[in-house]
Every structure is written in structure tokens, then in C-alpha cells.
Design a protein around this motif. Sequence first.
Motif, PDB file in Angstrom:
ATOM      1  N   ARG A 246       0.992  -1.178  -0.131  1.00 48.72           N
ATOM      2  CA  ARG A 246      -0.073   0.098  -0.073  1.00 48.72           C
ATOM      3  C   ARG A 246       0.925   1.166  -0.114  1.00 48.72           C
ATOM      4  NH1 ARG A 246      -5.231   1.002   2.329  1.00 48.72           N
ATOM      5  NH2 ARG A 246      -4.944  -1.158   3.147  1.00 48.72           N
ATOM      6  N   SER A 247       0.531   2.287  -0.754  1.00 50.46           N
ATOM      7  CA  SER A 247       1.251   3.516  -0.818  1.00 50.46           C
ATOM      8  C   SER A 247       0.975   4.117   0.405  1.00 50.46           C
ATOM      9  CB  SER A 247       0.909   4.330  -2.042  1.00 50.46           C
ATOM     10  OG  SER A 247       1.420   5.503  -2.059  1.00 50.46           O
ATOM     11  N   ARG A 248       2.247   4.632   1.125  1.00 47.72           N
ATOM     12  CA  ARG A 248       1.992   5.294   2.415  1.00 47.72           C
ATOM     13  C   ARG A 248       1.814   6.926   2.156  1.00 47.72           C
ATOM     14  NH1 ARG A 248       6.751   2.319   6.328  1.00 47.72           N
ATOM     15  NH2 ARG A 248       5.833   0.487   6.311  1.00 47.72           N
ATOM     16  N   HIS A 249       2.067   7.400   0.898  1.00 52.67           N
ATOM     17  CA  HIS A 249       2.068   8.761   0.961  1.00 52.67           C
ATOM     18  C   HIS A 249       1.460   9.084  -0.364  1.00 52.67           C
ATOM     19  CE1 HIS A 249       4.461   9.200   4.455  1.00 52.67           C
ATOM     20  NE2 HIS A 249       5.335   8.355   3.837  1.00 52.67           N
ATOM     21  N   PRO A 250       0.123   8.709  -0.736  1.00 52.83           N
ATOM     22  CA  PRO A 250      -0.613   8.993  -1.864  1.00 52.83           C
ATOM     23  C   PRO A 250      -0.504  10.207  -2.297  1.00 52.83           C
ATOM     24  CG  PRO A 250      -2.085   8.327  -0.228  1.00 52.83           C
ATOM     25  CD  PRO A 250      -0.839   8.174   0.486  1.00 52.83           C
ATOM     26  N   ARG A 251      -0.816  11.287  -1.671  1.00 53.23           N
ATOM     27  CA  ARG A 251      -0.845  12.673  -1.828  1.00 53.23           C
ATOM     28  C   ARG A 251       0.238  13.391  -2.394  1.00 53.23           C
ATOM     29  NH1 ARG A 251      -5.495  15.454  -1.345  1.00 53.23           N
ATOM     30  NH2 ARG A 251      -4.368  17.271  -1.451  1.00 53.23           N
ATOM     31  N   ALA A 252       1.587  12.830  -1.596  1.00 50.15           N
ATOM     32  CA  ALA A 252       2.756  13.156  -2.108  1.00 50.15           C
ATOM     33  C   ALA A 252       3.061  12.629  -3.444  1.00 50.15           C
ATOM     34  CB  ALA A 252       3.919  12.710  -1.005  1.00 50.15           C
ATOM     35  N   ALA A 253       2.646  11.457  -3.850  1.00 47.45           N
ATOM     36  CA  ALA A 253       2.903  10.740  -5.177  1.00 47.45           C
ATOM     37  C   ALA A 253       2.089  11.578  -6.186  1.00 47.45           C
ATOM     38  CB  ALA A 253       2.452   9.369  -5.104  1.00 47.45           C
ATOM     39  N   LEU A 254       0.798  11.866  -5.730  1.00 41.36           N
ATOM     40  CA  LEU A 254       0.027  12.703  -6.682  1.00 41.36           C
ATOM     41  C   LEU A 254       0.660  14.053  -7.078  1.00 41.36           C
ATOM     42  CD1 LEU A 254      -2.599  13.211  -8.312  1.00 41.36           C
ATOM     43  CD2 LEU A 254      -3.734  13.911  -6.188  1.00 41.36           C
ATOM     44  N   TRP A 255       1.249  14.594  -6.299  1.00 43.89           N
ATOM     45  CA  TRP A 255       1.815  16.181  -6.426  1.00 43.89           C
ATOM     46  C   TRP A 255       3.037  15.970  -7.253  1.00 43.89           C
ATOM     47  CZ3 TRP A 255      -1.441  19.835  -7.005  1.00 43.89           C
ATOM     48  CH2 TRP A 255      -2.695  19.994  -6.363  1.00 43.89           C
ATOM     49  N   THR A 256       3.644  14.799  -6.838  1.00 42.62           N
ATOM     50  CA  THR A 256       4.928  14.708  -7.392  1.00 42.62           C
ATOM     51  C   THR A 256       4.833  14.602  -8.989  1.00 42.62           C
ATOM     52  OG1 THR A 256       6.070  13.955  -5.438  1.00 42.62           O
ATOM     53  CG2 THR A 256       7.340  13.327  -7.713  1.00 42.62           C
ATOM     54  N   GLY A 257       3.927  13.617  -9.177  1.00 44.16           N
ATOM     55  CA  GLY A 257       3.699  13.285 -10.781  1.00 44.16           C
ATOM     56  C   GLY A 257       3.035  14.295 -11.455  1.00 44.16           C
ATOM     57  N   ARG A 258       2.049  15.175 -10.802  1.00 49.15           N
ATOM     58  CA  ARG A 258       1.710  16.389 -11.581  1.00 49.15           C
ATOM     59  C   ARG A 258       2.723  17.339 -11.741  1.00 49.15           C
ATOM     60  NH1 ARG A 258      -4.252  17.564  -8.519  1.00 49.15           N
ATOM     61  NH2 ARG A 258      -5.479  15.833  -9.789  1.00 49.15           N
ATOM     62  N   GLY A 259       3.651  17.508 -10.847  1.00 47.28           N
ATOM     63  CA  GLY A 259       4.684  18.418 -10.992  1.00 47.28           C
ATOM     64  C   GLY A 259       5.517  18.103 -11.957  1.00 47.28           C
ATOM     65  N   MET A 260       5.970  16.724 -12.015  1.00 46.35           N
ATOM     66  CA  MET A 260       6.675  16.278 -13.376  1.00 46.35           C
ATOM     67  C   MET A 260       6.253  16.385 -14.432  1.00 46.35           C
ATOM     68  SD  MET A 260       8.174  12.750 -11.414  1.00 46.35           S
ATOM     69  CE  MET A 260       9.021  12.259 -12.965  1.00 46.35           C
ATOM     70  N   LEU A 261       4.860  16.449 -14.712  1.00 38.41           N
ATOM     71  CA  LEU A 261       4.095  16.345 -15.887  1.00 38.41           C
ATOM     72  C   LEU A 261       4.150  17.919 -16.574  1.00 38.41           C
ATOM     73  CD1 LEU A 261       2.480  14.940 -18.122  1.00 38.41           C
ATOM     74  CD2 LEU A 261       0.446  15.352 -16.577  1.00 38.41           C
ATOM     75  N   LEU A 262       3.921  18.655 -15.295  1.00 36.60           N
ATOM     76  CA  LEU A 262       4.083  20.100 -15.837  1.00 36.60           C
ATOM     77  C   LEU A 262       5.461  20.594 -16.108  1.00 36.60           C
ATOM     78  CD1 LEU A 262       2.705  22.806 -15.578  1.00 36.60           C
ATOM     79  CD2 LEU A 262       3.260  23.283 -13.351  1.00 36.60           C
ATOM     80  N   LEU A 263       6.609  20.202 -15.533  1.00 34.98           N
ATOM     81  CA  LEU A 263       7.968  20.405 -16.056  1.00 34.98           C
ATOM     82  C   LEU A 263       7.998  19.899 -17.070  1.00 34.98           C
ATOM     83  CD1 LEU A 263       9.784  20.113 -12.480  1.00 34.98           C
ATOM     84  CD2 LEU A 263       9.183  22.216 -13.534  1.00 34.98           C
ATOM     85  N   ALA A 264       7.760  18.831 -17.425  1.00 35.89           N
ATOM     86  CA  ALA A 264       7.799  18.212 -18.909  1.00 35.89           C
ATOM     87  C   ALA A 264       7.228  18.943 -19.928  1.00 35.89           C
ATOM     88  CB  ALA A 264       7.438  16.800 -19.151  1.00 35.89           C
ATOM     89  N   SER A 265       5.913  19.439 -19.733  1.00 33.47           N
ATOM     90  CA  SER A 265       5.238  20.037 -20.587  1.00 33.47           C
ATOM     91  C   SER A 265       5.962  21.613 -20.776  1.00 33.47           C
ATOM     92  CB  SER A 265       3.716  20.332 -20.262  1.00 33.47           C
ATOM     93  OG  SER A 265       3.032  19.317 -20.080  1.00 33.47           O
ATOM     94  N   LEU A 266       6.229  22.178 -19.859  1.00 35.92           N
ATOM     95  CA  LEU A 266       6.794  23.464 -19.965  1.00 35.92           C
ATOM     96  C   LEU A 266       8.216  23.236 -20.619  1.00 35.92           C
ATOM     97  CD1 LEU A 266       6.419  24.936 -16.284  1.00 35.92           C
ATOM     98  CD2 LEU A 266       5.215  25.554 -18.498  1.00 35.92           C
TER      99      LEU A 266
END
Length: 282
Positions: A246-266
Motif C-alpha cells: 500500500r502506498s503510504r504517501h498517496p498525496r505526495a505521489a500525486l503532486w510529485t507526478g503532477r509536478g513532473m508532468l507540468l515541468l515536462a510540458s513547460l
Amino acid sequence: MSLMIVVACTLLLVIGAGLVVTFGNRPVRMPAVLARHATGLQTPTGPFRRYLWWANVATIAAIASAFLVAWPGGRVVMRILALTSPASAQGRVTEAQAIVGIPTLEGTLALLIFAGLPAGFAAAFIYVLIRRWLPAGRWAGPALGAVLLLGFGASVDPLRPENVDFDIVEPGWLTVVLFAALAVFHGALVVAVAGAVSDRLLPLDRTTWKSYLPLLGAVLFPPAGLLLGLGALLVMAWAKIVPATRSRHPRAALWTGRGMLLLASLALLPTFVGAVTSIALR
């Protein structure tokens, strides 16, 4: 024949638009029994059944988006550009060996095989991988389309500046607008179909196997079938090597993924802007 092709493609686009309006705000909902397994709780369902569920959702979304947006949309956009181009462009041969101003059955089928199906499967598979990092609700589909446009529009298609077609059809700004709108529409339909299918698709068992027959549709585009087969092998191997946790930090993983996607798009944005500027100013 040319008129019939354009009318048929327009009707397919209308059907696709209806699906987006009806189901565009539905998120993908995994069946509860598969979701429990995904969070690390042991259930009779295995990771392979979960993989098949996702593969089926993606395949249905891929085929629907190919036949209802990517394929007919490409044909309609090319027809519009043929009408807005000068007389000197009529009858010229494009990069795909099509003739400007003359939509043929052979050219339309080639568009499906070499553009519609690849675009449909690529969009659906990428959506499954990045879905958690996209905005919620109706913004998910357009966001997916924008990500795909930034990631592939200037390097693969449809806005690759090296494409000689952009030296033939005019005006350049209309080309950019139409293909960009088509990409956003494509992303919206992928998300809409995936959400609608997920509400009805149950895990694979003896009574639901017919619901998984759409997976056979991957034979329409063999590279997609190969990827699905390799994915199944990897999932089975991974399940034997790594136990479910079970993922212990689901929200941290969510925002990390969104940040990486945003950085890649930029990071991709300057290349994309340069490409569309080059096309628009021709």
C-alpha cells in the motif's frame, strides 16, 4: 464519392462530440474488488486481471477515438484546408501521397491505418499512464490533448514543421488552429470513453469474458497488440517478484507526478511554439 466521404467523416465527428458532452466529466472508476487489490489488500483477483481490465478500457478508448476523431477529423481538416488553399495547391501530391482537393477512398483508408489508429492507441495508452496527474472533471480530456500536442505535435504529427504539406496548403494559421483543436477533441474523447466504459466493465471471469473481446481489436494496429502482450508478461513477472504494498504517501505521489508532468510540458513548450510559429507564418 468525395462528398460521401466528407459527410460520413462529419457524422462520425458529431457522434464523438456527443460522447464527449455526455461522458466527458466521468472519471475512470475501477471495480471495488480490483481497487482493493491495487491498494495492497489480498483478494482472489490477481494483478493480471487488473491489468486486463485496464488494457480493455484503453483498447476500447483507443478504437473509439481513432474511428470517431483522429481518422475522420484528419480527413475533414484536410478537406477544409484544400478549400482554403489557392488554385495552385489543387491537385498537388502531399507527403502521404494524397492529392490535395480530391479525397479518395484509398487515401481515407490509408489515413486510418497510418494516422488514425496509431494516434488512437497512443493517446489511450498514455492516458492510462498519466490519468492520476490530470485535472479532474471535464478538464481532464482537454488537458490530455494539450499534453499529447506538446509531446508529439511538433516532433511526430500533426504539426511537424518539416512536413512539406505546410508549404502547399494555406493559410498556415488556420492549419495550426484546426489541428490543435482536433488534438484537444481527441483527448476529450479518450477520457470520455474510458470513463463511460469503466462504469460498466466488470473484472474478467467466466461470466464476463465476452466484455473483453474488444482486446482483439488490437490486431487492427499490431504494435499496440505487441505492447499489450509485453505488458501482460511484465505484470506477471512483477507480481511474482514484488509483493503488493500500500502506498503510504498517496498525496505526495500525486503532486510529485503532477509536478513532473507540468515541468515536462513547460520544457517542450518552446519547441512547440517554434514549430507552430514556423507553420503559421508560411
